[in-house]
Design a protein around this motif. Sequence first.
Motif, PDB file in Angstrom:
ATOM      1  N   MET A   1       1.288  -1.448  -0.076  1.00 32.77           N
ATOM      2  CA  MET A   1       0.117  -0.314  -0.252  1.00 32.77           C
ATOM      3  C   MET A   1       1.129   1.021  -0.114  1.00 32.77           C
ATOM      4  SD  MET A   1      -2.774   1.043   2.581  1.00 32.77           S
ATOM      5  CE  MET A   1      -1.705   1.299   3.579  1.00 32.77           C
ATOM      6  N   HIS A   2       0.750   2.086  -0.156  1.00 33.57           N
ATOM      7  CA  HIS A   2       1.390   3.220  -1.162  1.00 33.57           C
ATOM      8  C   HIS A   2       0.557   4.625   0.214  1.00 33.57           C
ATOM      9  CE1 HIS A   2       3.761   3.220  -5.254  1.00 33.57           C
ATOM     10  NE2 HIS A   2       2.024   2.799  -5.501  1.00 33.57           N
ATOM     11  N   LYS A   3       2.207   4.811   0.938  1.00 31.46           N
ATOM     12  CA  LYS A   3       1.556   6.377   1.996  1.00 31.46           C
ATOM     13  C   LYS A   3       2.293   7.472   1.116  1.00 31.46           C
ATOM     14  CE  LYS A   3       4.057   8.049   6.130  1.00 31.46           C
ATOM     15  NZ  LYS A   3       4.783   7.787   7.028  1.00 31.46           N
ATOM     16  N   ILE A   4       0.787   7.924   1.205  1.00 34.83           N
ATOM     17  CA  ILE A   4       1.536   9.388   0.713  1.00 34.83           C
ATOM     18  C   ILE A   4       1.396  10.136   1.463  1.00 34.83           C
ATOM     19  CG2 ILE A   4       0.133  11.358  -0.962  1.00 34.83           C
ATOM     20  CD1 ILE A   4      -1.838   8.393  -2.324  1.00 34.83           C
ATOM     21  N   VAL A   5       2.310  11.397   1.201  1.00 35.51           N
ATOM     22  CA  VAL A   5       2.821  12.438   2.574  1.00 35.51           C
ATOM     23  C   VAL A   5       2.602  13.762   1.845  1.00 35.51           C
ATOM     24  CG1 VAL A   5       4.455  13.910   3.635  1.00 35.51           C
ATOM     25  CG2 VAL A   5       3.858  11.510   3.695  1.00 35.51           C
ATOM     26  N   PHE A   6       1.658  14.886   2.242  1.00 35.40           N
ATOM     27  CA  PHE A   6       1.678  16.207   1.210  1.00 35.40           C
ATOM     28  C   PHE A   6       2.525  17.826   2.115  1.00 35.40           C
ATOM     29  CE2 PHE A   6      -1.436  19.152  -1.671  1.00 35.40           C
ATOM     30  CZ  PHE A   6      -0.360  19.942  -1.609  1.00 35.40           C
ATOM     31  N   LEU A   7       3.346  17.491   2.028  1.00 34.95           N
ATOM     32  CA  LEU A   7       4.684  18.582   3.028  1.00 34.95           C
ATOM     33  C   LEU A   7       3.920  19.574   3.089  1.00 34.95           C
ATOM     34  CD1 LEU A   7       8.068  17.418   1.357  1.00 34.95           C
ATOM     35  CD2 LEU A   7       6.481  16.705   3.611  1.00 34.95           C
ATOM     36  N   ASP A   8       3.313  20.316   2.324  1.00 40.55           N
ATOM     37  CA  ASP A   8       2.907  22.135   1.889  1.00 40.55           C
ATOM     38  C   ASP A   8       1.220  22.035   1.542  1.00 40.55           C
ATOM     39  OD1 ASP A   8       4.338  21.111  -0.017  1.00 40.55           O
ATOM     40  OD2 ASP A   8       5.355  23.086  -0.775  1.00 40.55           O
ATOM     41  N   ALA A  35      12.970  22.382   6.167  1.00 42.92           N
ATOM     42  CA  ALA A  35      13.673  22.366   5.927  1.00 42.92           C
ATOM     43  C   ALA A  35      14.073  20.824   6.378  1.00 42.92           C
ATOM     44  CB  ALA A  35      14.902  22.655   5.407  1.00 42.92           C
ATOM     45  N   ASP A  36      14.370  20.852   8.348  1.00 42.91           N
ATOM     46  CA  ASP A  36      14.838  20.060   9.378  1.00 42.91           C
ATOM     47  C   ASP A  36      13.782  18.933   8.917  1.00 42.91           C
ATOM     48  OD1 ASP A  36      12.867  21.760  10.230  1.00 42.91           O
ATOM     49  OD2 ASP A  36      14.642  21.935  12.016  1.00 42.91           O
ATOM     50  N   GLN A  37      12.770  19.422   8.563  1.00 44.42           N
ATOM     51  CA  GLN A  37      11.397  18.484   9.128  1.00 44.42           C
ATOM     52  C   GLN A  37      11.277  17.437   8.004  1.00 44.42           C
ATOM     53  OE1 GLN A  37       8.144  21.191   9.991  1.00 44.42           O
ATOM     54  NE2 GLN A  37       8.732  20.478  11.609  1.00 44.42           N
ATOM     55  N   VAL A  38      11.583  17.841   6.618  1.00 42.86           N
ATOM     56  CA  VAL A  38      11.609  16.568   5.182  1.00 42.86           C
ATOM     57  C   VAL A  38      11.532  15.368   5.786  1.00 42.86           C
ATOM     58  CG1 VAL A  38      11.691  16.374   2.629  1.00 42.86           C
ATOM     59  CG2 VAL A  38      11.455  18.445   4.005  1.00 42.86           C
ATOM     60  N   VAL A  39      12.886  14.928   5.438  1.00 45.66           N
ATOM     61  CA  VAL A  39      13.263  13.436   6.074  1.00 45.66           C
ATOM     62  C   VAL A  39      12.377  12.694   6.469  1.00 45.66           C
ATOM     63  CG1 VAL A  39      14.830  12.007   6.367  1.00 45.66           C
ATOM     64  CG2 VAL A  39      15.775  13.985   5.482  1.00 45.66           C
ATOM     65  N   GLU A  40      12.402  13.435   8.337  1.00 40.54           N
ATOM     66  CA  GLU A  40      11.457  12.618   9.045  1.00 40.54           C
ATOM     67  C   GLU A  40       9.805  12.894   8.391  1.00 40.54           C
ATOM     68  OE1 GLU A  40       9.352  13.285  13.357  1.00 40.54           O
ATOM     69  OE2 GLU A  40      10.578  14.345  12.270  1.00 40.54           O
ATOM     70  N   ARG A  41       9.545  13.244   7.845  1.00 39.14           N
ATOM     71  CA  ARG A  41       8.192  13.695   7.473  1.00 39.14           C
ATOM     72  C   ARG A  41       8.089  12.343   6.364  1.00 39.14           C
ATOM     73  NH1 ARG A  41       5.384  19.362   8.529  1.00 39.14           N
ATOM     74  NH2 ARG A  41       5.188  18.799  10.751  1.00 39.14           N
ATOM     75  N   VAL A  53       8.418  22.844  -1.072  1.00 41.35           N
ATOM     76  CA  VAL A  53       9.546  22.278  -0.023  1.00 41.35           C
ATOM     77  C   VAL A  53      10.518  21.761  -0.958  1.00 41.35           C
ATOM     78  CG1 VAL A  53       9.851  20.380   1.871  1.00 41.35           C
ATOM     79  CG2 VAL A  53       8.009  22.293   1.516  1.00 41.35           C
ATOM     80  N   PRO A  54      11.830  22.273  -0.365  1.00 43.21           N
ATOM     81  CA  PRO A  54      12.867  21.660  -1.706  1.00 43.21           C
ATOM     82  C   PRO A  54      13.127  20.469  -1.050  1.00 43.21           C
ATOM     83  CG  PRO A  54      12.940  23.577  -0.802  1.00 43.21           C
ATOM     84  CD  PRO A  54      12.235  23.304  -0.028  1.00 43.21           C
ATOM     85  N   LEU A  55      13.376  19.484  -2.348  1.00 46.15           N
ATOM     86  CA  LEU A  55      14.020  17.984  -2.524  1.00 46.15           C
ATOM     87  C   LEU A  55      15.345  18.296  -3.057  1.00 46.15           C
ATOM     88  CD1 LEU A  55      10.806  15.824  -2.432  1.00 46.15           C
ATOM     89  CD2 LEU A  55      11.648  16.774  -0.415  1.00 46.15           C
ATOM     90  N   THR A  56      15.624  18.115  -1.818  1.00 44.16           N
ATOM     91  CA  THR A  56      17.392  18.018  -2.512  1.00 44.16           C
ATOM     92  C   THR A  56      18.022  16.998  -2.787  1.00 44.16           C
ATOM     93  OG1 THR A  56      18.707  18.227  -0.124  1.00 44.16           O
ATOM     94  CG2 THR A  56      17.775  20.252  -1.524  1.00 44.16           C
ATOM     95  N   ALA A  57      19.324  16.431  -3.320  1.00 46.11           N
ATOM     96  CA  ALA A  57      19.913  14.728  -3.633  1.00 46.11           C
ATOM     97  C   ALA A  57      19.918  14.787  -1.468  1.00 46.11           C
ATOM     98  CB  ALA A  57      21.187  15.399  -4.513  1.00 46.11           C
ATOM     99  N   GLU A  58      20.647  15.919  -1.474  1.00 46.40           N
ATOM    100  CA  GLU A  58      20.797  15.353  -0.048  1.00 46.40           C
ATOM    101  C   GLU A  58      19.586  14.460   0.855  1.00 46.40           C
ATOM    102  OE1 GLU A  58      22.357  17.115   4.729  1.00 46.40           O
ATOM    103  OE2 GLU A  58      22.167  17.803   2.989  1.00 46.40           O
ATOM    104  N   VAL A  59      18.508  15.574   0.473  1.00 43.79           N
ATOM    105  CA  VAL A  59      17.211  14.298   1.434  1.00 43.79           C
ATOM    106  C   VAL A  59      17.159  13.304   0.983  1.00 43.79           C
ATOM    107  CG1 VAL A  59      15.308  15.466   1.708  1.00 43.79           C
ATOM    108  CG2 VAL A  59      16.464  16.679   2.380  1.00 43.79           C
TER     109      VAL A  59
END
Length: 321
Positions: A1-8, A35-41, A53-59
Amino acid sequence: MHKIVFLDRSTIAPQITVRRPAFAHEYVEHQKTTADQVVERLAGASIAITNKVPLTAEVLAQLPDLKLVAVAATGTDCVDKAWCQQHGIAVSNIRGYAINTVPEHTFALILALRRSIVPYRQDVLAGEWQKASQFCFFNHPIRDLGGSRLGIIGEGVLGQRVAELGRAFGMTPLFAAHKNAPPMGPLYTPWDEVLETSDIISIHCPLTPATRNLLGLAEFRKMKRKPLIINTARGGLVVEDDLVTALDEGLISGIGFDVTDGEPPAADSPMMRLAHRPNVILTPHVAWASDEAMQTLSDQLIDNIENFVNGTPSNLVAGSF
Protein backbone atom coordinates in the motif's frame (compact mmCIF):
# COMPACT_ATOMS: atom_id res chain seq x y z
CA MET A 1 0.00 0.00 0.00
CA HIS A 2 1.31 3.43 -0.95
CA LYS A 3 2.01 6.04 1.67
CA ILE A 4 1.38 9.57 0.37
CA VAL A 5 2.68 12.63 2.22
CA PHE A 6 1.69 16.17 1.27
CA LEU A 7 4.39 18.42 2.71
CA ASP A 8 2.79 21.84 2.22
CA ARG A 9 -1.01 21.60 1.88
CA SER A 10 -1.36 25.29 2.86
CA THR A 11 0.01 26.26 -0.56
CA ILE A 12 -3.43 25.34 -1.90
CA ALA A 13 -6.27 27.46 -0.49
CA PRO A 14 -8.41 25.76 2.16
CA GLN A 15 -11.62 26.08 0.12
CA ILE A 16 -10.12 23.91 -2.63
CA THR A 17 -10.85 20.18 -2.47
CA VAL A 18 -7.89 17.80 -2.70
CA ARG A 19 -9.57 14.47 -3.37
CA ARG A 20 -8.08 11.20 -2.18
CA PRO A 21 -6.63 8.86 -4.82
CA ALA A 22 -8.76 5.92 -5.93
CA PHE A 23 -6.43 3.17 -4.72
CA ALA A 24 -5.51 1.75 -1.32
CA HIS A 25 -3.21 4.18 0.44
CA GLU A 26 -2.20 5.93 3.63
CA TYR A 27 -2.50 9.70 3.32
CA VAL A 28 -0.71 12.20 5.57
CA GLU A 29 -1.12 15.93 5.19
CA HIS A 30 1.05 18.70 6.67
CA GLN A 31 0.15 22.36 6.27
CA LYS A 32 3.81 23.44 6.26
CA THR A 33 7.15 21.64 6.42
CA THR A 34 10.55 23.11 7.23
CA ALA A 35 13.79 21.84 5.72
CA ASP A 36 14.76 19.95 8.86
CA GLN A 37 11.41 18.12 8.98
CA VAL A 38 11.39 16.71 5.44
CA VAL A 39 13.30 13.45 5.98
CA GLU A 40 11.33 12.53 9.10
CA ARG A 41 7.98 13.27 7.50
CA LEU A 42 8.74 11.39 4.28
CA ALA A 43 10.16 8.33 6.05
CA GLY A 44 8.43 5.29 4.57
CA ALA A 45 6.57 7.36 1.96
CA SER A 46 6.42 6.11 -1.61
CA ILE A 47 4.78 9.29 -2.92
CA ALA A 48 5.68 12.84 -1.86
CA ILE A 49 3.60 15.88 -2.75
CA THR A 50 5.37 19.22 -2.62
CA ASN A 51 4.70 22.66 -3.98
CA LYS A 52 7.68 24.64 -2.72
CA VAL A 53 9.37 22.47 -0.08
CA PRO A 54 12.87 21.69 -1.48
CA LEU A 55 13.82 18.08 -2.11
CA THR A 56 17.59 18.16 -2.53
CA ALA A 57 19.88 15.27 -3.40
CA GLU A 58 20.97 15.09 0.24
CA VAL A 59 17.36 14.71 1.36
CA LEU A 60 16.35 12.32 -1.41
CA ALA A 61 19.28 10.01 -0.64
CA GLN A 62 17.72 9.38 2.79
CA LEU A 63 14.35 8.29 1.36
CA PRO A 64 14.83 4.78 -0.11
CA ASP A 65 11.08 4.08 -0.37
CA LEU A 66 10.28 7.14 -2.47
CA LYS A 67 9.00 6.35 -5.98
CA LEU A 68 7.23 9.56 -7.06
CA VAL A 69 7.55 13.26 -6.32
CA ALA A 70 4.29 14.88 -7.39
CA VAL A 71 4.94 18.62 -7.64
CA ALA A 72 1.79 20.67 -7.06
CA ALA A 73 2.97 23.37 -9.48
CA THR A 74 4.41 23.79 -12.96
CA GLY A 75 7.86 24.89 -11.81
CA THR A 76 9.99 22.02 -10.52
CA ASP A 77 13.12 23.88 -9.45
CA CYS A 78 12.40 22.75 -5.85
CA VAL A 79 13.37 19.17 -6.77
CA ASP A 80 16.78 17.84 -7.77
CA LYS A 81 15.49 16.24 -10.97
CA ALA A 82 18.92 15.02 -12.08
CA TRP A 83 19.30 12.99 -8.89
CA CYS A 84 15.78 11.61 -9.28
CA GLN A 85 16.48 10.61 -12.88
CA GLN A 86 19.66 8.80 -11.88
CA HIS A 87 17.99 6.94 -9.00
CA GLY A 88 14.69 5.94 -10.53
CA ILE A 89 12.39 8.43 -8.82
CA ALA A 90 9.69 9.85 -11.07
CA VAL A 91 8.83 13.55 -10.89
CA SER A 92 5.57 14.93 -12.22
CA ASN A 93 4.27 18.48 -12.48
CA ILE A 94 1.09 20.40 -13.29
CA ARG A 95 0.47 21.80 -16.77
CA GLY A 96 -2.04 24.02 -18.48
CA TYR A 97 -4.04 24.89 -15.37
CA ALA A 98 -3.07 28.58 -15.34
CA ILE A 99 -4.09 29.44 -18.91
CA ASN A 100 -6.54 32.10 -17.68
CA THR A 101 -5.40 33.10 -14.22
CA VAL A 102 -1.76 34.06 -14.95
CA PRO A 103 -2.45 36.03 -18.17
CA GLU A 104 -5.37 37.81 -16.48
CA HIS A 105 -3.17 38.76 -13.52
CA THR A 106 -0.50 39.89 -15.98
CA PHE A 107 -2.95 42.28 -17.60
CA ALA A 108 -4.30 43.41 -14.25
CA LEU A 109 -0.76 44.57 -13.45
CA ILE A 110 -0.27 46.12 -16.89
CA LEU A 111 -3.55 48.02 -16.81
CA ALA A 112 -3.11 49.20 -13.24
CA LEU A 113 0.37 50.54 -14.02
CA ARG A 114 -0.34 52.06 -17.44
CA ARG A 115 -3.38 53.89 -16.04
CA SER A 116 -1.87 54.70 -12.61
CA ILE A 117 -4.83 53.08 -10.85
CA VAL A 118 -3.08 52.62 -7.50
CA PRO A 119 -1.70 56.17 -7.09
CA TYR A 120 -5.00 57.70 -8.23
CA ARG A 121 -6.83 55.60 -5.65
CA GLN A 122 -4.37 56.73 -2.98
CA ASP A 123 -4.91 60.36 -4.01
CA VAL A 124 -8.68 59.98 -3.73
CA LEU A 125 -8.35 58.50 -0.24
CA ALA A 126 -6.01 61.36 0.71
CA GLY A 127 -8.59 63.99 -0.30
CA GLU A 128 -6.88 65.21 -3.47
CA TRP A 129 -10.15 65.13 -5.44
CA GLN A 130 -11.74 67.58 -3.05
CA LYS A 131 -8.74 69.89 -3.43
CA ALA A 132 -8.99 69.90 -7.24
CA SER A 133 -10.54 72.97 -8.86
CA GLN A 134 -12.40 70.89 -11.46
CA PHE A 135 -14.10 67.53 -11.97
CA CYS A 136 -10.82 65.61 -12.38
CA PHE A 137 -7.09 66.02 -11.86
CA PHE A 138 -3.94 64.78 -13.58
CA ASN A 139 -1.39 63.86 -10.93
CA HIS A 140 -0.18 60.72 -12.70
CA PRO A 141 0.37 59.60 -16.30
CA ILE A 142 -2.27 57.54 -18.14
CA ARG A 143 -1.29 55.54 -21.22
CA ASP A 144 -3.36 53.44 -23.62
CA LEU A 145 -2.42 49.88 -24.49
CA GLY A 146 -3.61 50.17 -28.09
CA GLY A 147 -0.71 50.74 -30.46
CA SER A 148 1.97 49.71 -27.97
CA ARG A 149 4.51 46.91 -28.37
CA LEU A 150 4.36 43.98 -25.95
CA GLY A 151 7.61 42.07 -25.59
CA ILE A 152 7.06 38.52 -24.31
CA ILE A 153 9.86 36.39 -22.89
CA GLY A 154 8.63 32.79 -23.03
CA GLU A 155 6.62 31.32 -25.89
CA GLY A 156 4.73 28.61 -24.01
CA VAL A 157 0.98 28.45 -23.40
CA LEU A 158 1.06 31.38 -20.97
CA GLY A 159 3.12 33.57 -23.26
CA GLN A 160 0.83 32.69 -26.16
CA ARG A 161 -2.27 33.56 -24.14
CA VAL A 162 -0.74 36.89 -23.07
CA ALA A 163 -0.07 37.63 -26.73
CA GLU A 164 -3.69 36.79 -27.56
CA LEU A 165 -4.99 39.19 -24.91
CA GLY A 166 -2.52 41.81 -26.07
CA ARG A 167 -3.85 41.63 -29.62
CA ALA A 168 -7.39 42.11 -28.26
CA PHE A 169 -6.19 45.40 -26.75
CA GLY A 170 -4.66 46.46 -30.07
CA MET A 171 -1.09 45.75 -29.02
CA THR A 172 1.67 44.25 -31.15
CA PRO A 173 3.13 41.16 -29.41
CA LEU A 174 6.81 40.30 -29.93
CA PHE A 175 8.14 36.92 -28.82
CA ALA A 176 11.76 37.35 -27.79
CA ALA A 177 14.29 34.97 -29.26
CA HIS A 178 16.29 33.24 -26.58
CA LYS A 179 19.14 35.31 -25.21
CA ASN A 180 22.44 34.70 -27.02
CA ALA A 181 20.74 32.21 -29.37
CA PRO A 182 21.07 31.97 -33.18
CA PRO A 183 18.04 32.98 -35.32
CA MET A 184 15.01 30.95 -34.24
CA GLY A 185 12.45 31.36 -37.01
CA PRO A 186 9.58 33.68 -37.90
CA LEU A 187 7.76 33.44 -34.54
CA TYR A 188 10.63 35.18 -32.80
CA THR A 189 11.98 38.73 -32.72
CA PRO A 190 15.70 39.12 -31.96
CA TRP A 191 16.41 39.48 -28.24
CA ASP A 192 17.96 42.94 -28.45
CA GLU A 193 15.18 44.25 -30.69
CA VAL A 194 12.58 43.22 -28.13
CA LEU A 195 14.53 45.01 -25.41
CA GLU A 196 14.99 48.14 -27.51
CA THR A 197 11.49 48.52 -28.95
CA SER A 198 9.00 47.20 -26.40
CA ASP A 199 6.72 49.44 -24.34
CA ILE A 200 5.97 46.57 -21.98
CA ILE A 201 8.02 43.42 -21.35
CA SER A 202 6.29 40.45 -19.73
CA ILE A 203 8.19 37.39 -18.51
CA HIS A 204 6.74 33.87 -18.85
CA CYS A 205 9.71 31.49 -18.92
CA PRO A 206 10.89 28.91 -16.36
CA LEU A 207 13.74 29.50 -13.95
CA THR A 208 16.72 27.38 -14.98
CA PRO A 209 20.50 27.85 -14.69
CA ALA A 210 20.37 29.32 -18.21
CA THR A 211 17.62 31.85 -17.40
CA ARG A 212 18.66 32.94 -13.92
CA ASN A 213 19.46 36.68 -13.94
CA LEU A 214 18.09 36.91 -17.48
CA LEU A 215 17.42 40.63 -17.05
CA GLY A 216 20.01 42.83 -15.39
CA LEU A 217 21.46 46.30 -15.76
CA ALA A 218 23.02 45.56 -19.15
CA GLU A 219 19.57 44.63 -20.50
CA PHE A 220 17.81 47.57 -18.82
CA ARG A 221 20.25 49.99 -20.45
CA LYS A 222 19.17 48.70 -23.88
CA MET A 223 15.49 49.51 -23.23
CA LYS A 224 15.11 52.69 -25.27
CA ARG A 225 11.34 53.04 -24.69
CA LYS A 226 11.57 52.76 -20.88
CA PRO A 227 9.11 49.87 -20.70
CA LEU A 228 7.11 48.43 -17.86
CA ILE A 229 8.59 45.14 -16.66
CA ILE A 230 6.02 42.50 -15.69
CA ASN A 231 7.08 39.27 -14.01
CA THR A 232 4.56 36.57 -13.09
CA ALA A 233 7.07 33.74 -13.63
CA ARG A 234 9.96 33.44 -11.14
CA GLY A 235 11.87 36.03 -9.13
CA GLY A 236 15.36 34.79 -9.94
CA LEU A 237 14.89 35.71 -13.61
CA VAL A 238 15.62 39.37 -12.79
CA VAL A 239 18.54 40.85 -10.84
CA GLU A 240 16.65 42.69 -8.12
CA ASP A 241 19.45 45.10 -7.14
CA ASP A 242 19.73 46.09 -10.80
CA LEU A 243 15.98 46.62 -10.90
CA VAL A 244 16.36 49.26 -8.17
CA THR A 245 19.07 50.99 -10.21
CA ALA A 246 16.95 50.84 -13.38
CA LEU A 247 14.02 52.53 -11.64
CA ASP A 248 16.26 55.09 -9.94
CA GLU A 249 17.86 56.02 -13.26
CA GLY A 250 14.58 56.04 -15.21
CA LEU A 251 15.66 53.22 -17.51
CA ILE A 252 12.23 51.60 -17.06
CA SER A 253 8.91 53.24 -16.26
CA GLY A 254 7.64 50.80 -13.63
CA ILE A 255 7.33 47.19 -12.57
CA GLY A 256 4.54 44.74 -11.79
CA PHE A 257 5.95 41.68 -10.04
CA ASP A 258 4.13 38.70 -8.55
CA VAL A 259 7.37 36.93 -7.60
CA THR A 260 10.62 37.67 -5.78
CA ASP A 261 14.01 36.00 -5.52
CA GLY A 262 13.31 34.24 -2.24
CA GLU A 263 9.74 34.13 -0.99
CA PRO A 264 8.56 35.71 1.15
CA PRO A 265 11.08 38.52 0.60
CA ALA A 266 13.00 39.88 3.56
CA ALA A 267 11.68 43.18 4.89
CA ASP A 268 14.87 44.94 3.76
CA SER A 269 15.08 43.22 0.36
CA PRO A 270 15.29 45.26 -2.87
CA MET A 271 11.71 44.40 -3.82
CA MET A 272 10.28 45.46 -0.47
CA ARG A 273 12.23 48.73 -0.66
CA LEU A 274 10.60 49.34 -4.04
CA ALA A 275 7.07 48.26 -3.08
CA HIS A 276 5.95 51.69 -1.81
CA ARG A 277 6.71 53.51 -5.05
CA PRO A 278 3.71 54.64 -7.14
CA ASN A 279 5.04 52.92 -10.28
CA VAL A 280 5.58 49.57 -8.54
CA ILE A 281 3.04 46.86 -7.80
CA LEU A 282 4.18 43.79 -5.88
CA THR A 283 1.72 40.95 -5.30
CA PRO A 284 2.46 37.83 -3.18
CA HIS A 285 2.85 35.09 -5.82
CA VAL A 286 -0.90 34.79 -6.42
CA ALA A 287 -1.13 35.16 -10.21
CA TRP A 288 -1.73 31.41 -10.43
CA ALA A 289 -4.27 31.28 -7.62
CA SER A 290 -7.78 31.82 -8.90
CA ASP A 291 -10.21 29.35 -7.34
CA GLU A 292 -10.83 27.82 -10.75
CA ALA A 293 -7.13 27.35 -11.44
CA MET A 294 -6.38 25.90 -8.02
CA GLN A 295 -9.15 23.33 -8.34
CA THR A 296 -7.86 22.32 -11.76
CA LEU A 297 -4.36 22.04 -10.28
CA SER A 298 -5.58 19.92 -7.38
CA ASP A 299 -7.50 17.56 -9.66
CA GLN A 300 -4.54 17.19 -12.03
CA LEU A 301 -2.21 16.56 -9.09
CA ILE A 302 -4.23 13.53 -8.01
CA ASP A 303 -4.65 12.45 -11.65
CA ASN A 304 -0.85 12.35 -11.92
CA ILE A 305 -0.58 10.22 -8.79
CA GLU A 306 -3.31 7.81 -9.91
CA ASN A 307 -1.81 7.51 -13.39
CA PHE A 308 1.61 6.72 -11.93
CA VAL A 309 0.24 3.97 -9.72
CA ASN A 310 -1.82 2.59 -12.62
CA GLY A 311 1.31 2.31 -14.77
CA THR A 312 0.45 5.17 -17.16
CA PRO A 313 2.43 8.08 -15.69
CA SER A 314 1.54 11.59 -16.83
CA ASN A 315 3.34 14.94 -16.89
CA LEU A 316 6.74 13.45 -16.06
CA VAL A 317 9.76 15.76 -15.92
CA ALA A 318 12.06 13.04 -14.58
CA GLY A 319 11.93 9.26 -14.47
CA SER A 320 10.68 6.95 -17.21
CA PHE A 321 9.16 8.82 -20.13
